[in-house]
Enzyme design. Structure first.
Site, PDB file in Angstrom:
ATOM      1  N   ASP A 223       0.738   3.895   1.362  1.00 56.52           N
ATOM      2  CA  ASP A 223       0.896   4.550   2.852  1.00 56.52           C
ATOM      3  C   ASP A 223       1.780   3.673   3.614  1.00 56.52           C
ATOM      4  OD1 ASP A 223      -1.075   2.401   2.727  1.00 56.52           O
ATOM      5  OD2 ASP A 223      -1.776   3.765   4.397  1.00 56.52           O
ATOM      6  N   HIS A 224       2.859   2.892   3.023  1.00 61.69           N
ATOM      7  CA  HIS A 224       3.208   2.224   3.230  1.00 61.69           C
ATOM      8  C   HIS A 224       4.874   2.044   2.918  1.00 61.69           C
ATOM      9  CE1 HIS A 224       1.844   0.409   7.025  1.00 61.69           C
ATOM     10  NE2 HIS A 224       1.003   1.245   6.333  1.00 61.69           N
TER      11      HIS A 224
ATOM     12  N   ASP B 101       0.761  -3.172   8.538  1.00 65.31           N
ATOM     13  CA  ASP B 101      -1.512  -3.198   8.447  1.00 65.31           C
ATOM     14  C   ASP B 101      -1.690  -4.724   8.872  1.00 65.31           C
ATOM     15  OD1 ASP B 101      -0.883  -1.039   8.712  1.00 65.31           O
ATOM     16  OD2 ASP B 101      -1.994  -0.546   6.804  1.00 65.31           O
TER      17      ASP B 101
ATOM     18  N   HIS C 249      -0.344   4.623  13.844  1.00 60.01           N
ATOM     19  CA  HIS C 249      -1.488   4.374  12.783  1.00 60.01           C
ATOM     20  C   HIS C 249      -2.486   4.464  13.359  1.00 60.01           C
ATOM     21  CE1 HIS C 249      -3.119   2.363   9.571  1.00 60.01           C
ATOM     22  NE2 HIS C 249      -1.734   2.384   8.074  1.00 60.01           N
TER      23      HIS C 249
ATOM     24  N   HIS D  20       0.760  -1.579  -0.199  1.00 56.25           N
ATOM     25  CA  HIS D  20      -0.099  -0.163  -0.028  1.00 56.25           C
ATOM     26  C   HIS D  20       0.817   1.028   0.461  1.00 56.25           C
ATOM     27  CE1 HIS D  20      -4.267  -1.984   1.359  1.00 56.25           C
ATOM     28  NE2 HIS D  20      -3.966  -1.981   0.328  1.00 56.25           N
TER      29      HIS D  20
ATOM     30  N   GLU E 197      -0.274  -1.366  14.738  1.00 54.18           N
ATOM     31  CA  GLU E 197      -0.990  -0.891  13.557  1.00 54.18           C
ATOM     32  C   GLU E 197      -2.274  -0.092  14.613  1.00 54.18           C
ATOM     33  OE1 GLU E 197      -3.520  -0.745  11.018  1.00 54.18           O
ATOM     34  OE2 GLU E 197      -4.014  -3.350  10.662  1.00 54.18           O
TER      35      GLU E 197
END
Lengths: 823, 564
Positions: free
Chosen positions: B72-73, B178, B414, B70, B203
């Protein structure tokens, strides 16, 4: 502020003030602050407050005891600071005692909200914005803010601590702007109270036994001297330098990294370096006190200085070279090399002290090699530059890493054990070796360089990243080899190397790692681009399996490799190096099939990279008049445009337009050059009439592609098409005479199609268009207007403040549990 | 206590641009390198200035670890490696390595296309960055250098997502990235062994939520799509190329097959082929059902879902279209939306989160009149639906993971500060992370006698001081089973049997074919002499002694006959 936003603002403020209506995410508040910043920078903050009383209402409201979210409180503090940056607005806010209530002891500072790092950060940022004028300074002194900032320097939040340090620097600079500027001779005792307080705090911190405090003080000074070169910095350094020098007497030196930064910042400051008599001595002392790892960055910093005493430079260079000297000594290299590398001429350190453990050895060597790599291209690098010993040391390190060196001494044995198979050192050494190709070296050493590179390129133990660097270094060394006089071919030495290298390349092109295959292809493409026209290289290449293997890689499972293979094949073909074993001298027989193969990739490959690579090759072929293309250019262009226009990747469509532009230029002539001395390449004789000129463009259906692209959903395609059509329209104007006389029904039908495309409908293809119709349509279009609209980013409407306000208001209560998620 | 420093450079108390710096035993490791889609300026990337001021990045950092694909990672990775200048190793799992460049390329194209950003990382930079990647397998201990080792564990969430254990000597940290503790339609549940790290960084997106059954959401989704198609409407589902798109494709494909529906389903990106290719390639990373049915039918070879052509959007009649990007902020999905928005029979289903400023965000917040370019106003009459298929662990799942790993401390990232505070209390209550002499433990402490002194220290501290490595004793046992099937099938039978018998325990079937029950590991192997017999190799730790004995006696009784 525009009226729409003004209307929405009261609602926004009441939403922010209501703890029951949480705002969806921090980005909205950040963007709101960005917007307020733009407004306050462009106009009067006081007027803004007076015209929008809701803002003041919000600032007052957040002070009431309530369960307000820390993010809204932080937002309000930052907003208040932003508004108070203008002195009249500051006074206005002061009248209501609002600022002390926000930033003083009575405000969030004393409350439970202070535990939230975002509130502390907002408090600092608010004050940072506010501290712009003398009234602000008095305010800071009165409300005791400076003491709070001191304590925030050690905050548990890294960002708060860092911002606190920055704020101190800012306040110090602001407080000395007026008084000390006018009287450069003013001593710190006569400085404003606020400045004196900060200086005393720094002194206290420098005397502290706690390293974090010393670090904070050093960082504040580094930033101060880095940003401000006013005369008062001289006074400050004069007062504090003895304390800084005292740090060197401690063992170990505390906060060494920050100390190095400070000393370099002082040395770089034009005011301080010229006046500070003890500076060079302090630097010399620091160099000798710090450990080799800590001293490296200082040595590099000294060598990068424009003005610096020669003795200090020599000392710094010796420090930097120490680890390499150590390597050479341990591996018993010729003493001549040692002398020239170790400027101190004696007192050489041993492996045991300098490189005691594997971790220390690897770390120090990597850092040293990286520092030297940075230094090598600089004009102020030490002269004479010890090119030969550096080459010797780097080659030795690489051999120690590969295990091919056979050191006889114990120290060498230790080094070998530390370095063998160490990828980190291999990468750093290969990078530096590549940089060293900028200088010359004795033939014998250059032979060693090529030998070690070949060793790495051949070795099955080389990791993909090491191989990539070995390829890059090899290319750089080959490039720097002196060319044979008169024939611009590779020198015999490099030639010999090439003969050994080419059998290695096929192995790399067959590697199971895609990274290696790709690096091999990239290297090959560079080589062909550079030496493709030279007989010796051509012979060697044609005698190898490389061309055949490259062609096979067009069908590689990895798309990156396919794309690199397309680029390499494009180069091979352009240079007439694509052959079949049966007819090495007549490659023409297979050339067409490469075109077909590339067209096949363009129409069927599921990945964008290979398709884009094909378009790049085709455009280059068209530009260079490649034999395949020149045979029937129109057919080639028509086919490529037809495939490219259907592509789902907008970059392929954009490249299609690039190819169309090249064709257009070749058909109509290049844009006229204004330089009377410009060399104009020969072009086909210009066609006598406009219609005649445009006919080939019509036949390849270039206009349908360009007109459709004008309304492409991807903006760069539309932009490119717009530019192309504008260029075309300008070209058609140069023909003069009656133009755009297409029959009215035909023009109307094209215009109707354009409208449909603009509305997003695809519709039927236009088919062949008569040149006259094209010209008439071109004339009727507002291409300039379209270009203007396309120049703005397509999210400008969504990015507007009005859209932001609407979004914040609409979001309240609309988003549920999934208000934040990954993507 | 060992000193472990954790510095979140992003996603500390928010979501987006995940980037956490961990310093452990003198080593510095960066965990994830994500971007924030809500910003278009410097703020979209983590603040790397904290690292750059420590000298050269490559010298300071020992490695970068990416938990999953993803953005955002991993979205800031090419920027970090090719523009900021990190030149060291980057670790990720094989599927992440394969899929990451697709999403980065997608992101780059949108940034350049929509915003016309010139100073952005290029395709070449993405490729050069990916060349620095070292791919790892699950449960493989990777030696970064002599002292630092890392190990990946299955995290569910998306294909290839992993949790990582970072270990230096006897100190260790686990970073979850995540994760999802409940299996979904194509992925299994996260799993970790009792590795007892000093610190678990987890997270906490859903720190206070117990999520409803995903089945309900799926039913709801299918019902809505079906209704829209039945009334002759067109359904637009904006998605990112990989991840949720595949899950929804499987869902619709199965439904269409079952209901014998005829309305066409299209996937518009051109990336679907590659995406599905990866799901096929990494089938071992998917859940058991998909792996099981793979033998008969590949779930990713869709019968009803076809490639989309731009001209199809004008076709009359109902249809379902998956189009990128997922937030309706550019490209095809936005173009189709503009075309279909005016018809109330049509429907748009947003299956994920949308950042402020995107059309997706606007319509989800209820705005029905959108100002488009050229001051045009687009009236949205089509039905707008939001279906969260987000695959994060909820509060229960997070607690479950803490229970599995048994860390000394837990660090929540997170998520939102307020929610974290709540979960913190829950974890403290439930697990009493502070030392508690009353709680039965295998080893409370170690008495060290040195220089005529006695000192009682923790076992970890004792190991460190004495320079010893921890040994783990495991009981082992071999159980012979008469079963002529292949080893994998035997293991599958063992799993099904134990799952039905040991309901209160966590029974897992790992991608490598082995079965675990708490710390007990069961592997099926062929008998060297008798092909009709399989040998079950069972091992367990002292802590699970009772369960281990019980389980072996169970297995010795044999497996129930499979229904034929």
């Amino acid at each position: 502020m525009d009226p729409e936003c003004s209307q929405l603002l009261p609602a926004l403020c009441s939403v922010l003030a209501d703890p029951r209506q949480p705002v969806a995410d921090d980005t909205c508040l950040e963007k709101l602050l960005d917007w307020f910043k733009t407004i306050t920078e462009a106009g009067s903050s006081l007027l803004l407050l007076q015209e929008n009383p809701c803002l003041l209402g919000l600032l007052c409201h957040v002070l009431k005891p309530q369960d307000l979210s820390p993010r809204v409180l932080s937002f309000s503090l930052r907003l208040a600071g932003m508004l108070a940056a203008q002195e009249d607005c500051f006074q206005y806010l002061q009248q209501g005692e609002l600022l002390p209530r926000l930033f003083g002891e009575a405000g969030p500072l004393g409350g439970a909200a202070w535990t939230a790092p975002s509130v502390r950060s907002g408090w600092i940022q608010g004050l940072r914005s506010l501290a712009r004028h003398p009234s602000a300074l008095c305010f800071l002194a009165d409300c005791g803010a400076v003491d709070t900032i001191f304590s925030l320097q050690g905050d548990s939040s890294l960002f708060v601590a860092s911002a606190a340090g920055q704020l101190l620097v800012h306040i110090l600079g602001l407080s000395l702007q007026g008084p000390a500027e006018g009287h450069p001779g003013l001593q710190t005792g006569d400085w404003p109270v606020c400045a004196q307080k900060i200086v005393s705090h720094i002194e206290e911190s420098l005397r502290s036994a706690a390293t974090p405090q010393i670090t904070q003080a050093l960082n504040v000074l580094t930033t101060t001297f880095g940003h401000c070169h006013d005369p008062w910095t001289q006074v400050l350094w004069g007062r504090l330098s003895p304390l800084v020098a005292c740090l060197l007497e401690k063992d170990p030196v505390p906060a060494a990294h920050s100390l190095v930064d400070l000393l370099l910042s002082v040395a770089r400051s034009p005011v301080l370096s010229s006046s500070s008599s003890g500076l060079w001595e302090t630097l010399a002392q620091t160099l000798s006190h710090l450990s080799p790892t800590q001293a490296g960055p200082l040595a590099l910093g000294i060598l990068k200085l424009q003005e610096c005493p020669q003795v200090l430079r020599a000392q710094a260079f010796a420090v930097l070279l120490q680890p390499l000297t150590c390597v050479l000594e341990a591996t018993a290299q010729a003493p001549g090399l040692l002398d020239s590398l170790d400027g101190t001429g004696g007192a050489s350190v041993t492996v045991d002290t300098l490189l005691p453990s594997k971790a220390a050895c690897v770390g120090l060597l990597c850092r040293t090699l990286a520092h030297l790599e940075l230094l090598q291209p600089l004009p102020q690098r030490p002269s004479p530059w010890p090119q030969a010993p550096l080459l010797g040391a780097t080659v030795t390190i690489l051999r120690l890493c590969s295990g091919s060196a056979t050191p006889t001494s114990d120290a060498g044995g230790h080094l070998c054990a530390f370095l063998v198979g160490c990828v980190r050192v291999q990468r750093a050494a290969l990078d530096f070796l590549g940089t060293l190709s900028q200088g010359t070296g004795p033939r014998e050493l250059v032979t060693q360089v090529f030998a070690v590179l070949l060793e790495y390129l051949t070795s099955p133990d080389s990791s993909p990243t090491v191989l990539k660097k070995a390829f890059q270094a090899t290319f750089r060394w080959l490039q720097s080899s002196p060319e044979t006089p008169g024939c611009s071919d590779l020198d015999p030495h490099a030639h010999l190397f090439l003969r050994e290298l080419l059998p290695v390349l096929p192995k790399r092109l067959c590697s199971p790692c895609w990274e290696v295959r790709d690096s091999g292809l990239e290297f090959l493409t560079q080589m062909i681009g550079r030496w493709g026209g030279q007989a010796g290289f051509r012979r060697a290449l044609l005698a190898s399996e490389v061309p055949e293997l490259t062609e096979q890689l067009l069908r590689d499972p990895e798309s990156y490799v396919r794309a690199s293979a397309v680029a390499a094949m494009g180069q091979l073909s352009s240079q007439g190096l694509r052959v079949t074993p049966a007819s090495p001298e007549h490659p023409g027989g297979q050339q067409k099939s490469l075109l077909a193969e590339l067209l096949h990739i363009l129409s069927t490959d599921s990945e964008g990279f290979p398709r884009r690579a094909v378009m790049h090759v085709f455009t280059q072929w068209l530009r260079d008049g490649h034999a395949d293309v020149a045979g029937d250019t129109e057919r080639f262009v028509a086919r490529v445009l037809q495939v490219a226009s259907q592509d789902l990747d907008w970059e392929v469509r954009a490249q299609g337009l690039e190819l169309a532009l090249v064709f257009l230029e070749q058909t109509l002539g290049r844009p006229s050059s204004h330089c009377p001395y410009a060399v104009t390449p020969p072009v086909a004789a210009p066609p006598s009439s406009l219609a005649q000129a445009l006919r080939p463009l019509c036949r390849v259906q270039l206009f349908e592609f360009a007109f459709r692209a004008l309304f492409d959903c991807d903006r760069p395609v539309a932009q490119k098409s717009c530019d192309l059509l504008l260029f075309l329209r300008a070209q058609t104007a140069s023909y003069g005479g009656p133009q755009g006389s297409g029959s009215v029904p035909e023009v109307a039908s094209v215009e109707a199609a354009l409208q449909r495309w603009q509305a997003g409908d695809q519709g039927q293809p236009l088919g062949y268009l008569e040149p006259e119709v094209v010209v008439a349509v071109l004339r009727s279009m507002d291409l300039e207007g379209l270009r203007g609209a396309l120049a703005e980013s397509s999210d400008r409407v969504e990015k507007s403040p009005q859209s932001l306000l609407q979004d914040v208001l609409a979001t309240v209560g609309a988003l549920g549990e999934d208000e934040a998620d990954c993507y | 206590m060992p000193e472990i420093r954790v510095t979140p450079l992003g996603a500390g108390q928010d979501v987006g641009r995940s980037c956490i710096l961990v310093s452990i035993g003198g080593k510095n490791v960066m965990l994830d390198c994500g971007m924030h889609m809500g910003f278009n300026d410097d703020r979209r990337f983590p603040d790397f200035s904290y690292i750059t001021r420590n000298g050269r990045l490559t010298d300071f950092l020992d490695c970068v670890i990416i938990s999953h694909f993803h953005l955002d990672h991993c979205g800031a990775l090419p920027y970090f490696s090719e523009m900021v200048g990190y030149d060291g190793p980057i670790y990720m799992t094989h599927p992440t390595q394969a899929i990451c460049p697709i999403l980065l390329e997608d992101y780059r194209k949108i940034a350049v296309d929509k915003k016309g950003e010139a100073n952005f990382f290029t395709s070449q930079m993405i490729k050069d960055c990916m060349k620095k990647v070292v791919a790892v397998h699950l449960h493989q201990t990777v030696q970064v250098d002599d002292e630092l080792e890392i190990k990946a564990y299955y995290a569910g969430h998306v294909l290839g997502a992993a949790m990582f254990q970072i270990k230096v000597g006897s100190e260790s940290v686990v970073y979850t990235g995540d994760y999802n503790m409940t299996p979904d339609r194509h992925l299994g549940a996260a799993w970790i062994d009792k590795c007892r790290p000093n610190l678990l960084i987890t997270e906490s997106t859903y720190a206070t939520t117990i999520r409803d059954s995903k089945r309900c959401r799926e039913r709801d989704f299918l019902k809505k799509v079906h209704e829209a198609v039945e009334r002759g409407g067109k359904v637009l589902i904006p998605v990112f190329a990989l991840g949720r798109a595949q899950e929804l494709c499987i869902l619709l494909e199965t439904f269409w097959e079952r209901m014998n529906l005829k309305a066409p389903i299209y996937f518009s990106t051109g990336l679907t082929e590659k995406a599905n290719h990866y799901y096929k390639l990494f089938i071992t990373w998917t859940n058991q059902k998909i792996r099981k049915t793979f033998v008969q039918r590949n779930m990713f070879e869709f019968k009803h879902i076809k490639a989309f052509d731009r001209a199809f959007a004008d076709n009359p009649g109902p249809m379902v279209v998956f189009a990128t990007p997922g937030m309706l902020h550019a490209g095809q999905s936005l173009q189709i939306f503009r075309k279909w928005a005016g018809n109330e029979k049509n429907m748009v289903i947003m299956p994920g989160y949308c950042v402020q400023g995107t059309v997706g965000h606007k319509i989800l917040s209820g705005q029905r009149k959108l100002e488009m370019e050229g001051r045009q106003v687009l009236e949205v009459k089509m039905q707008v639906e939001y279906m969260s298929f987000s695959a994060h662990a909820d509060a229960k799942g997070i607690m479950q993971l803490v229970g599995q790993a048994e860390p000394e401390s837990v660090l929540l990232v997170h998520g939102e500060a307020k929610k974290m505070e709540f979960l913190k209390q829950k974890i403290e209550q439930e697990f009493r992370l502070l030392p508690d002499a009353k709680k039965p433990r295998l080893l409370h402490g170690t008495l060290i006698m040195k220089d005529s002194n006695f000192r009682l220290v923790s076992s970890e501290q004792a190991l460190k001081e004495l320079g010893l490595a921890e040994h783990q004793l495991r009981f082992t046992c071999r159980v012979h089973l008469h079963d002529p099937r292949k080893e994998q099938e035997t293991a599958m039978r063992v799993y099904s049997h134990l799952k039905s018998v040991l309901k209160e325990h966590c029974v897992q079937h790992l991608p490598d074919g082995s079965v675990t029950v708490e710390s007990i590991l069961i592997q099926a192997a062929a008998h060297s002499e008798d092909p009709g017999t399989k040998v079950l190799l069972v091992s367990w730790t002292y802590q699970d002694e009772e369960l281990g004995s019980h389980l072996t006696s169970l297995l010795k009784k044999g497996l129930p006959q499979a229904a034929s």
